[in-house]
Motif scaffolding. Structure first.
Motif, PDB file in Angstrom:
ATOM      1  N   ASP A 119       7.991   7.693   4.357  1.00  0.00           N
ATOM      2  CA  ASP A 119       8.023   7.381   2.925  1.00  0.00           C
ATOM      3  C   ASP A 119       7.445   8.516   2.076  1.00  0.00           C
ATOM      4  OD1 ASP A 119       5.456   7.053   3.758  1.00  0.00           O
ATOM      5  OD2 ASP A 119       5.035   5.387   2.404  1.00  0.00           O
TER       6      ASP A 119
ATOM      7  N   ARG B 195     -10.274  10.658  -5.070  1.00  0.00           N
ATOM      8  CA  ARG B 195      -9.006  10.703  -4.318  1.00  0.00           C
ATOM      9  C   ARG B 195      -9.083   9.806  -3.089  1.00  0.00           C
ATOM     10  NH1 ARG B 195      -5.577  14.861  -6.473  1.00  0.00           N
ATOM     11  NH2 ARG B 195      -3.959  14.147  -5.056  1.00  0.00           N
ATOM     12  N   SER B 196     -10.246   9.753  -2.447  1.00  0.00           N
ATOM     13  CA  SER B 196     -10.403   8.916  -1.267  1.00  0.00           C
ATOM     14  C   SER B 196     -10.387   7.433  -1.651  1.00  0.00           C
ATOM     15  CB  SER B 196     -11.702   9.278  -0.547  1.00  0.00           C
ATOM     16  OG  SER B 196     -11.833   8.541   0.637  1.00  0.00           O
TER      17      SER B 196
ATOM     18  N   GLU C  61      -2.189  17.964  -0.468  1.00  0.00           N
ATOM     19  CA  GLU C  61      -2.561  16.803  -1.293  1.00  0.00           C
ATOM     20  C   GLU C  61      -1.410  16.423  -2.227  1.00  0.00           C
ATOM     21  OE1 GLU C  61      -7.345  16.604  -1.985  1.00  0.00           O
ATOM     22  OE2 GLU C  61      -6.222  17.946  -3.271  1.00  0.00           O
ATOM     23  N   GLY C  62      -1.438  15.169  -2.639  1.00  0.00           N
ATOM     24  CA  GLY C  62      -0.501  14.717  -3.674  1.00  0.00           C
ATOM     25  C   GLY C  62       0.886  14.372  -3.178  1.00  0.00           C
ATOM     26  N   ARG C  63       1.060  14.202  -1.866  1.00  0.00           N
ATOM     27  CA  ARG C  63       2.380  13.886  -1.300  1.00  0.00           C
ATOM     28  C   ARG C  63       2.421  12.522  -0.634  1.00  0.00           C
ATOM     29  NH1 ARG C  63       3.687  19.094   2.313  1.00  0.00           N
ATOM     30  NH2 ARG C  63       5.492  17.822   2.845  1.00  0.00           N
ATOM     31  N   GLY C  64       1.325  11.793  -0.657  1.00  0.00           N
ATOM     32  CA  GLY C  64       1.307  10.475  -0.033  1.00  0.00           C
ATOM     33  C   GLY C  64       1.159  10.511   1.472  1.00  0.00           C
ATOM     34  N   LEU C  65       0.840  11.673   2.037  1.00  0.00           N
ATOM     35  CA  LEU C  65       0.774  11.799   3.498  1.00  0.00           C
ATOM     36  C   LEU C  65      -0.311  10.911   4.093  1.00  0.00           C
ATOM     37  CD1 LEU C  65       1.143  15.689   3.788  1.00  0.00           C
ATOM     38  CD2 LEU C  65       2.882  13.971   4.324  1.00  0.00           C
ATOM     39  N   ILE C  66      -1.467  10.891   3.464  1.00  0.00           N
ATOM     40  CA  ILE C  66      -2.594  10.126   4.020  1.00  0.00           C
ATOM     41  C   ILE C  66      -2.355   8.624   3.877  1.00  0.00           C
ATOM     42  CG2 ILE C  66      -5.044   9.587   3.687  1.00  0.00           C
ATOM     43  CD1 ILE C  66      -4.496  12.229   5.208  1.00  0.00           C
ATOM     44  N   THR C  67      -1.799   8.218   2.760  1.00  0.00           N
ATOM     45  CA  THR C  67      -1.504   6.793   2.590  1.00  0.00           C
ATOM     46  C   THR C  67      -0.530   6.336   3.671  1.00  0.00           C
ATOM     47  OG1 THR C  67      -1.911   6.919   0.217  1.00  0.00           O
ATOM     48  CG2 THR C  67      -0.587   5.062   0.995  1.00  0.00           C
TER      49      THR C  67
ATOM     50  N   ASN D 124     -15.862  10.195  -4.746  1.00  0.00           N
ATOM     51  CA  ASN D 124     -14.665  10.783  -4.134  1.00  0.00           C
ATOM     52  C   ASN D 124     -13.445  10.003  -4.618  1.00  0.00           C
ATOM     53  OD1 ASN D 124     -12.715  11.974  -2.567  1.00  0.00           O
ATOM     54  ND2 ASN D 124     -13.863  11.837  -0.651  1.00  0.00           N
TER      55      ASN D 124
ATOM     56  N   TRP E  97     -17.177  16.126   1.418  1.00  0.00           N
ATOM     57  CA  TRP E  97     -16.719  14.737   1.488  1.00  0.00           C
ATOM     58  C   TRP E  97     -16.681  14.152   2.885  1.00  0.00           C
ATOM     59  CZ3 TRP E  97     -16.841  13.745  -3.435  1.00  0.00           C
ATOM     60  CH2 TRP E  97     -16.441  14.705  -4.342  1.00  0.00           C
TER      61      TRP E  97
ATOM     62  N   LEU F 243      -7.330  16.442   4.394  1.00  0.00           N
ATOM     63  CA  LEU F 243      -6.153  17.285   4.170  1.00  0.00           C
ATOM     64  C   LEU F 243      -6.596  18.660   3.732  1.00  0.00           C
ATOM     65  CD1 LEU F 243      -3.686  15.124   2.011  1.00  0.00           C
ATOM     66  CD2 LEU F 243      -3.340  15.810   4.397  1.00  0.00           C
TER      67      LEU F 243
ATOM     68  N   ARG G 202       2.558   1.477  -4.878  1.00  0.00           N
ATOM     69  CA  ARG G 202       1.588   2.548  -4.731  1.00  0.00           C
ATOM     70  C   ARG G 202       1.023   2.950  -6.073  1.00  0.00           C
ATOM     71  NH1 ARG G 202       3.015   7.664  -6.238  1.00  0.00           N
ATOM     72  NH2 ARG G 202       5.212   8.109  -6.492  1.00  0.00           N
TER      73      ARG G 202
ATOM     74  N   CYS H 100     -10.102  10.367   7.027  1.00  0.00           N
ATOM     75  CA  CYS H 100      -8.955  11.246   6.774  1.00  0.00           C
ATOM     76  C   CYS H 100      -9.396  12.569   6.172  1.00  0.00           C
ATOM     77  CB  CYS H 100      -7.978  10.574   5.813  1.00  0.00           C
ATOM     78  SG  CYS H 100      -8.645  10.370   4.143  1.00  0.00           S
TER      79      CYS H 100
ATOM     80  N   ARG I 128      -4.811   2.041  -2.632  1.00  0.00           N
ATOM     81  CA  ARG I 128      -3.366   2.030  -2.339  1.00  0.00           C
ATOM     82  C   ARG I 128      -3.056   1.265  -1.055  1.00  0.00           C
ATOM     83  NH1 ARG I 128      -3.150   7.455  -2.426  1.00  0.00           N
ATOM     84  NH2 ARG I 128      -3.285   7.888  -4.617  1.00  0.00           N
TER      85      ARG I 128
END
Ligand SMILES: CC(C)(COP(=O)(O)OP(=O)(O)OC[C@H]1O[C@@H](n2cnc3c(N)ncnc32)[C@H](O)[C@@H]1OP(=O)(O)O)[C@@H](O)C(=O)NCCC(=O)NCCS
Length: 202
Positions: free
Chosen positions: A8, A155-156, A120-126, A153, A40, A115, A202, A113, A162
């Motif tokens: 996704d 972003r985390s 960042e910003g591509r939804g990879l971790i989600t 944090n 972090w 990166l 999301r 997690c 999400r």
């Protein structure tokens, strides 16, 4: 070795186990990620050479052999070489997800997690974390998954949200970086509440 596509997300990316034999690749990735992640993540994760990287991966491998903690890398297609050269995409290790805690006996786990900045910003971790939740809940029958991060944090915390996790509270000044103590958030999701998490936008 098995790999799972992170379907996704924009562009090709894959999740695979990250193992001691990949220590050199992991160390090279840490050179790109180190200063970005240092504030972090736990200090033992921020190693500076191949031996340090191997020690991290060996620690996880030993735990995995005992059905404990596990670590997975995310490889993204950064450069696609012309077919006449190699005929395949060049994949770069850009980050990963892990069970920093995993106990089938207790029915609980904690996901972590990281990166490198370019990923960042591509939804990879989600996407990768969802796979870990599916493994923990659907395949292993665990009951509760946690996410712990520094309270500042953003972003985390956004990933935890999400994933449909609930912020349970803040452990005051429980995260030491250098000589400073930071608040730590505790998020969680329970097996029974995952239906709403899956349908959440999301
Ligand atoms: C925490 C960290 C891994 C989060 O990375 P991230 O890229 O923000 O998280 P994701 O991979 O889930 O991507 C989400 C971002 O991609 C965007 N995105 C694009 N496509 C998406 C998709 N299909 N699904 C979800 N998000 C998507 C989201 O909008 C979001 O971007 P935004 O915050 O700019 O709106 C990263 O910031 C990091 O490595 N930080 C340093 C180390 C760290 O903090 N580790 C965690 C310790 S607790």
């Amino acid at each position: 070795m098995f790999e799972a596509p992170l379907t996704d997300v924009r562009g090709a990316a894959r999740l695979r186990p990250l193992e001691p034999h990949q220590a050199e690749e992991f160390a090279a990735h840490l050179d790109r990620a180190r200063e970005h992640i240092r504030p972090w993540v736990g200090p033992s994760f921020v190693t500076t050479d191949v031996d340090g990287a191997r020690a991290t991966l060996q620690r996880y491998a030993d735990a995995t052999a005992r059905d404990g903690n596990r670590i997975f890398g995310i490889w993204a297609d950064e450069v696609v070489e012309p077919v006449e050269t190699t005929g395949r995409a060049m994949q770069t290790l850009v980050g990963g997800v892990m069970f920093v805690e995993f106990s089938a006996a207790a029915g609980t786990c904690e996901i972590g997690c990281w990166l490198e900045p370019a990923a960042e910003g591509r939804g990879l971790i989600t996407a990768a974390s969802r796979m870990l939740l599916t493994y923990a809940f659907d395949e292993r029958g665990l009951h509760r998954a946690e996410w712990r991060c520094r309270a500042d944090n953003a972003r985390s915390s956004a990933v935890a949200e999400r994933l449909g996790m609930t912020l349970e509270g803040v452990l005051r000044e429980a995260w030491k970086v250098g000589e400073r103590f930071y608040d730590k958030q505790v998020w969680s999701v329970l097996a029974g509440s995952r239906v709403s998490a899956r349908t959440r936008p999301r």
